[in-house]
Structures are given as structure tokens and as C-alpha cells.
Design an enzyme around this catalytic site. Structure first.
Site, PDB file in Angstrom:
ATOM      1  N   ILE A  62       0.836  -1.205   0.000  1.00  0.00           N
ATOM      2  CA  ILE A  62       0.000   0.000   0.000  1.00  0.00           C
ATOM      3  C   ILE A  62       0.868   1.252   0.000  1.00  0.00           C
ATOM      4  O   ILE A  62       0.634   2.189  -0.768  1.00  0.00           O
ATOM      5  CB  ILE A  62      -0.959  -0.015   1.212  1.00  0.00           C
ATOM      6  CG1 ILE A  62      -1.932  -1.188   1.094  1.00  0.00           C
ATOM      7  CG2 ILE A  62      -1.721   1.308   1.307  1.00  0.00           C
ATOM      8  CD1 ILE A  62      -2.763  -1.439   2.331  1.00  0.00           C
ATOM      9  N   ARG A  70      -3.980   1.300  10.710  1.00  0.00           N
ATOM     10  CA  ARG A  70      -4.601   0.714  11.892  1.00  0.00           C
ATOM     11  C   ARG A  70      -4.748   1.788  12.962  1.00  0.00           C
ATOM     12  O   ARG A  70      -3.845   2.601  13.171  1.00  0.00           O
ATOM     13  CB  ARG A  70      -3.766  -0.449  12.449  1.00  0.00           C
ATOM     14  CG  ARG A  70      -3.816  -1.728  11.629  1.00  0.00           C
ATOM     15  CD  ARG A  70      -5.167  -2.422  11.775  1.00  0.00           C
ATOM     16  NE  ARG A  70      -5.208  -3.711  11.089  1.00  0.00           N
ATOM     17  CZ  ARG A  70      -5.605  -3.884   9.839  1.00  0.00           C
ATOM     18  NH1 ARG A  70      -5.952  -2.833   9.111  1.00  0.00           N
ATOM     19  NH2 ARG A  70      -5.642  -5.089   9.305  1.00  0.00           N
ATOM     20  N   CYS A 122      -4.561   5.535   7.365  1.00  0.00           N
ATOM     21  CA  CYS A 122      -5.500   4.572   6.774  1.00  0.00           C
ATOM     22  C   CYS A 122      -5.050   3.152   7.074  1.00  0.00           C
ATOM     23  O   CYS A 122      -5.479   2.210   6.397  1.00  0.00           O
ATOM     24  CB  CYS A 122      -5.590   4.756   5.263  1.00  0.00           C
ATOM     25  SG  CYS A 122      -6.585   6.162   4.754  1.00  0.00           S
ATOM     26  N   HIS A 157     -13.611   3.787   8.436  1.00  0.00           N
ATOM     27  CA  HIS A 157     -12.846   2.609   7.997  1.00  0.00           C
ATOM     28  C   HIS A 157     -13.302   2.149   6.604  1.00  0.00           C
ATOM     29  O   HIS A 157     -13.792   1.031   6.414  1.00  0.00           O
ATOM     30  CB  HIS A 157     -12.982   1.468   8.999  1.00  0.00           C
ATOM     31  CG  HIS A 157     -11.811   0.522   8.947  1.00  0.00           C
ATOM     32  ND1 HIS A 157     -11.346  -0.155  10.037  1.00  0.00           N
ATOM     33  CD2 HIS A 157     -10.993   0.145   7.914  1.00  0.00           C
ATOM     34  CE1 HIS A 157     -10.318  -0.903   9.706  1.00  0.00           C
ATOM     35  NE2 HIS A 157     -10.087  -0.735   8.410  1.00  0.00           N
ATOM     36  N   LEU A 158     -13.079   3.018   5.636  1.00  0.00           N
ATOM     37  CA  LEU A 158     -13.519   2.758   4.260  1.00  0.00           C
ATOM     38  C   LEU A 158     -12.390   2.318   3.342  1.00  0.00           C
ATOM     39  O   LEU A 158     -12.588   2.176   2.133  1.00  0.00           O
ATOM     40  CB  LEU A 158     -14.160   4.032   3.678  1.00  0.00           C
ATOM     41  CG  LEU A 158     -15.375   4.593   4.421  1.00  0.00           C
ATOM     42  CD1 LEU A 158     -15.858   5.865   3.741  1.00  0.00           C
ATOM     43  CD2 LEU A 158     -16.497   3.563   4.489  1.00  0.00           C
ATOM     44  N   GLY A 159     -11.183   2.097   3.891  1.00  0.00           N
ATOM     45  CA  GLY A 159     -10.032   1.802   3.055  1.00  0.00           C
ATOM     46  C   GLY A 159     -10.250   0.682   2.060  1.00  0.00           C
ATOM     47  O   GLY A 159      -9.801   0.757   0.913  1.00  0.00           O
ATOM     48  N   ALA A 160     -10.915  -0.374   2.489  1.00  0.00           N
ATOM     49  CA  ALA A 160     -11.149  -1.522   1.607  1.00  0.00           C
ATOM     50  C   ALA A 160     -12.564  -1.531   1.040  1.00  0.00           C
ATOM     51  O   ALA A 160     -12.967  -2.503   0.408  1.00  0.00           O
ATOM     52  CB  ALA A 160     -10.888  -2.818   2.362  1.00  0.00           C
ATOM     53  N   GLU A 205     -13.399   1.021  17.365  1.00  0.00           N
ATOM     54  CA  GLU A 205     -14.271   1.105  16.196  1.00  0.00           C
ATOM     55  C   GLU A 205     -15.576   0.364  16.445  1.00  0.00           C
ATOM     56  O   GLU A 205     -15.539  -0.828  16.753  1.00  0.00           O
ATOM     57  CB  GLU A 205     -13.556   0.534  14.960  1.00  0.00           C
ATOM     58  CG  GLU A 205     -12.331   1.351  14.555  1.00  0.00           C
ATOM     59  CD  GLU A 205     -11.709   0.897  13.236  1.00  0.00           C
ATOM     60  OE1 GLU A 205     -12.201  -0.093  12.659  1.00  0.00           O
ATOM     61  OE2 GLU A 205     -10.743   1.527  12.781  1.00  0.00           O
TER      62      GLU A 205
END
Length: 528
Positions: free
Chosen positions: A152, A232, A230, A280-283, A261
């Protein structure tokens, strides 16, 4: 016929891979409570999860037939890997499936933060026209510091370079040659903190990275720095970040991940245009969810049908009979790698391993994978496994050589490891006692007989009377029991090495006290 339980939402494309095989019965049961999962998991051969299901030791114990746990995603925070390994359950993840989506989300946050897009959008929807309130900054010619140049981090670097940014990065497992080839300047963490206008973190959450950016680190940074996470929650100390924002030292922050979370009382929620928060939209892209679902479905299918094992976090790619013979050596090699990684300083550049004696007659490829996994795991954690450890090392420019010798002068079998960093060289060797008990028998020039397990205190000292007594007294004063000790020395009165196995780990404060003891030259903690 194998039964597969899917306990979190999985894309139809992934489910289709599993359901298309006449060898599988697939049950989709999402939203299960812990007791409900424990009550039914014993009927299944494989369990497929994302992040919602917690695969605890209790769930694993209840999974009497479980052979595989598959995580459609990168992190394995929600799977008790040690418990699964102890039960012989293969744990798989999909380390590459959400790389692009997370990199793109990082860039989205950087852009939103720089141009005040969220608040400007909200203002427009209120029928306002406040252009002066949303003055932004350009990315062009700014320096971005990237902490962690894995998959990443590397994709983020490419995109930042395309924006005309200068990229400065910290990654102890990436060679300078590889970084320079793509236009990235490597430096120390302090170099990155002091030079960057933007800092983004892309490392796993470990004891070493937890709170790695706090008040002290923010104090090193430029005034007006902007921070992005983005990766942890907890890598950036949220309270320290809030203080940095309040003081003005930090101009802005963008977070997609949090210590808790969903966050109940996030100290960053009170800030306005200079803080961007996402849940938590990274994936969370259609493509990423399809990718990880298809990938984990194929991995589980192949493993159950005996067609091979890929991306296993706790199992090398070998047939069961060979694995049974090699398993004690696999355990030894992983511990040897982890031990050596933790005593070394600097960026790893070269690894040389020699197999001597009886073990040299076997296929040692799984052992080298295990050794490299041990070397890289202290930094990369759940993004490295037996299968990808060698490729990750190659990607980082780490040169690896493997030698075999059927003769071993000192032991029936011996695994000798030499690693080189940009700062130092270490040589560590290990063997097996009674064909199953791993031992570290040499550390650099010192012969020892150390048990590679739990918390270990490794010291170099002058060979003088009273050292062991002083250490025993100090440990006793802190209610720490010494389980085992091993010693080695160059010569009488010369330099010596002491290795202590302790029942509870030594704190940073106590470690400093150890270092100040008479005749102690150095002291380190190793956790295995």
C-alpha cells in the site's frame, strides 16, 4: 463433501466460486453472536470471515472439524492465530486484494484535507457561497513522509510522485536501491518526521508501532504538518494528535481508522475543516470486496481439495507427510529468524542461511520460508506469511542465499543464519534437542544454549563475579521469575553473553535499570 461456513458478508462472485463445486456445501450465516458461532462451527471444515466475526480461541476449540479459517482481507486481528496453529488449523488471508482501494482512499483523504472539500461541500448544500473560508494548499512540491513502504505504501508513493510531490520514506526492510529506482528517498523515522509536510502511515499495529506518533514525535515535525492514517487505529496517538491540532503545530489530520471502532468518544470529532474522518472505508470499494472474496474462495477451495496452499499465515506449502517431518525445523527456523531480527539494528540487506548435517538431505525451501517469515514478522506482522516471505524480501532488495552441507562438525543438525543490515552483521545458529526442542546455540561469537520462547533478556557483559546475583536480585525486586539462564564467554574475564528466559516480560523501565548494572555492556528484550 466439505462444509463451509461463511459468517460475514461475502460478494456473490466469491460465493459463486465455492458454490460451483459439487465437493462443497456452503452455508451463509451472518451476524452470529459468539455463542451462536461456537454452537455451530463444529459442523464445518472451513470458516470464511471478514472483520466482523471474532475467531477466538473458544471458537477454534469448538471447531472440531475445522481445517481452514479464511479471512477475506489483510489483517488477522480478529483471528487467534496461535490457537489455530496449536489446533493444526490453516489460517489464510488475502494480502493483496485491497491494496489499490486503500492507496486510493489515502490519496482521497490527502486531497480532501488539502482543499477542505468536506466542509466546502456541506456549505454549498446549505446554499452558502464562502470561498474565502475554504482556502487550500497545493500538493505540488510538498514533501510527503511515508512510514512503511509495503504494497500500500508503495502505491501511495507512486501516486504522490505523479502529483509532483517529493517522497521521503521509512522502511527498515526496503533497500535504498529499490527505493531510489522509483524516486523515493529513504531516511530514518526522525528524518521523515522533520522533513515532511504530510505524513501517512502504512504499517501494521504492533507493540513497536502502537503510539509510534505521539507528543514527542509531533514535537519533531514541521509546524503545519498534516497527518493521515489509513492503516490501523492506534498507530497515531489520538489524544496527542488532538493536542497537536489545538496548539496549531499540526495543521490538519485525516483518519480512516481508530483505537476503538466504532469510536464512542473520539477526541478528533470536535475539530472542523482541518480534520477529515471516515468510518474505515479503506477496503470499501466494489472492486476490492470482489477481489478479496474471489481470492479467498479459490484459496480455500484449492486447500480443501489438496491442490496447494497459498497465503497461509501459519503453514508452508508442502504435502502433509513432508510437513510432519519438517515441522520441528520449521518452528526452529521461524524462531531463529524472529530472534535475529529483534537483536539487529538497521535496514536488512542480506540473509545467508546454511543447513548442516541431517537436515541438509531434505527439501529446505519451507525452512527458508519460515526463517524469512520470522525475520520479517516483527515489522510486517500479518502481511507476511510462509508463502510470501521470500517474495517480500526480494521486493525489498534483500539478497538471500541458501547453502547445504551434509557434514556438521558440532551438531547432528545445525541451522546457521547470517544477516547483514546497513549498520551491522549478526550470526545466529540453532539446532534441535531430542528431535523437537529448539535451541539457539550460538549468537555472534558466543556459544550458548538458549530456549527461544517467551520473553528473553539478552545481555552482553564483562565476565565478572556477582553479575548473575545482581540480576537475580533486580528481577526479584520487580517480581519477575527467571525460568532459565544460559551463558557464554570469549575467555575468562573477557566479554560474555547472558540469556535469561523470564516468566513475565521486562518493562522498558526495568531494562534501563539492567543496562545500568555494573559490567553490563548492552541489554535487549526479545519476545517469541
Amino acid at each position: 463433501m466439505f462444509k463451509i461456513l461463511v459468517s460475514d458478508a461475502l460478494s456473490e462472485e466469491g460465493l459463486g466460486v465455492l458454490k460451483s463445486s459439487k465437493d462443497f456445501v456452503v452455508d451463509v450465516k451472518t451476524g452470529l453472536k459468539a455463542d451462536e458461532l461456537k454452537g455451530i462451527v463444529g459442523d464445518y471444515d472451513a470458516l470464511v470471515v471478514r472483520s466482523a466475526t471474532k475467531v477466538t480461541a473458544e471458537v477454534i476449540e469448538a471447531g472440531k472439524k475445522l481445517k481452514i479459517v479464511g479471512r477475506a482481507g489483510v489483517g488477522l486481528d480478529n483471528v487467534d492465530l496461535a490457537a489455530a496453529t496449536a489446533k493444526g488449523i490453516i489460517v489464510m488471508n488475502t494480502p493483496g486484494g485491497n491494496t489499490i482501494s486503500t492507496a486510493e482512499h489515502t490519496m482521497s483523504l490527502i486531497m480532501s484535507l488539502s482543499r477542505n472539500i468536506p466542509l466546502a461541500d456541506a456549505s454549498m448544500k446549505k446554499k452558502e457561497w464562502k470561498r474565502k473560508d475554504f482556502m487550500g494548499v497545493e500538493l505540488y512540491n510538498k514533501t510527503i513522509g511515508i512510514v512503511g513502504l509495503g504494497r500500500i505504501g508503495m502505491e501511495v508513493a507512486k501516486r504522490c510522485l505523479a502529483f509532483g510531490m517529493r517522497v521521503k520514506a521509512y522502511d527498515p526492510f526496503l533497500s535504498r536501491e529499490v527505493a531510489e529506482k522509483i524516486g523515493v528517498e529513504l531516511g530514518t523515522l526522525e528524518d521523515v518526521y522533520r522533513a515532511a509536510d504530510y505524513i501517512t502511515v502504512h504499517v501494521p499495529l504492533t507493540e513497536e508501532t502502537k503510539g509510534m506518533i505521539s507528543d514527542k514525535e509531533i514535537g519533531m515535525m514541521k509546524g503545519g504538518v498534516r497527518l493521515i492514517n489509513c492503516a490501523r487505529g492506534g498507530i497515531i496517538d489520538e489524544q496527542a494528535l488532538a493536542r497537536g491540532l489545538e496548539s496549531g503545530k499540526v495543521a490538519g489530520a485525516a483518519l480512516d481508522v481508530y483505537v476503538e471502532e466504532p469510536p464512542k468518544d473520539c477526541p478528533l470529532a470536535k475539530f472542523g475543516a482541518n480534520v477529515v474522518l471516515t468510518p474505515h472505508l479503506g477496503a470499501s470499494t466494489e472492486e476490492a470486496q470482489v477481489n478479496v472474496a474471489i481470492e479467498i474462495a479459490h484459496q480455500i477451495s484449492d486447500a480443501l481439495l489438496g491442490k496447494g496452499i497459498r497465503n497461509a499465515a501459519n503453514f508452508p506449502s508442502v504435502d502433509p507427510e513432508t510437513y510432519h517431518a519438517l515441522q520441528p525445523y520449521i518452528n526452529l527456523c521461524e524462531k531463529l529468524g524472529s530472534f535475529t531480527s529483534q537483536i539487529a539494528q538497521g535496514a536488512l540487506t542480506e540473509v545467508n542461511v546454511t543447513y548442516s548435517g541431517d537436515i541438509a538431505a531434505h527439501d529446505t525451501a519451507p525452512l527458508t520460508m519460515a526463517l524469512m517469515k520470522g525475520l520479517l514478522s516483527p515489522m510486517l506482522q500479518d502481511t507476511v506469511n510462509f508463502i510470501n516471505s521470500l517474495s517480500l524480501a526480494k521486493d525489498r532488495g534483500i539478497r538471500t542465499t541458501e547453502l547445504k552441507s551434509l557434514q556438521s562438525e558440532e551438531f547432528v543438525t545445525l541451522v546457521s543464519l547470517e544477516i547483514k543490515t546497513d549498520k551491522e552483521t549478526h550470526r545466529v545458529a540453532g539446532t534441535l534437542l531430542s528431535k523437537s526442542d529448539p535451541r539457539i546455540v550460538k549468537v555472534d561469537e558466543f556459544y550458548v544454549e538458549a530456549i527461544p520462547s517467551g520473553c528473553m533478556l539478552l545481555m552482553q557483559n564483562w565476565d565478572k563475579p556477582g553479575i548473575i546475583g545482581n540480576l537475580g536480585k533486580l528481577m526479584g525486586e520487580h517480581n519477575i521469575n527467571i525460568a532459565a539462564m544460559s551463558f557464554g564467554r570469549e575467555k575468562q574475564g573477557g566479554r560474555a553473553m547472558s540469556v535469561l528466559n523470564v516468566d513475565s516480560c521486562v518493562s522498558a523501565e526495568l531494562l534501563e535499570k539492567v543496562k545500568k548494572q555494573p559490567h553490563i555492556l548492552s541489554a535487549k528484550i526479545v519476545e517469541l
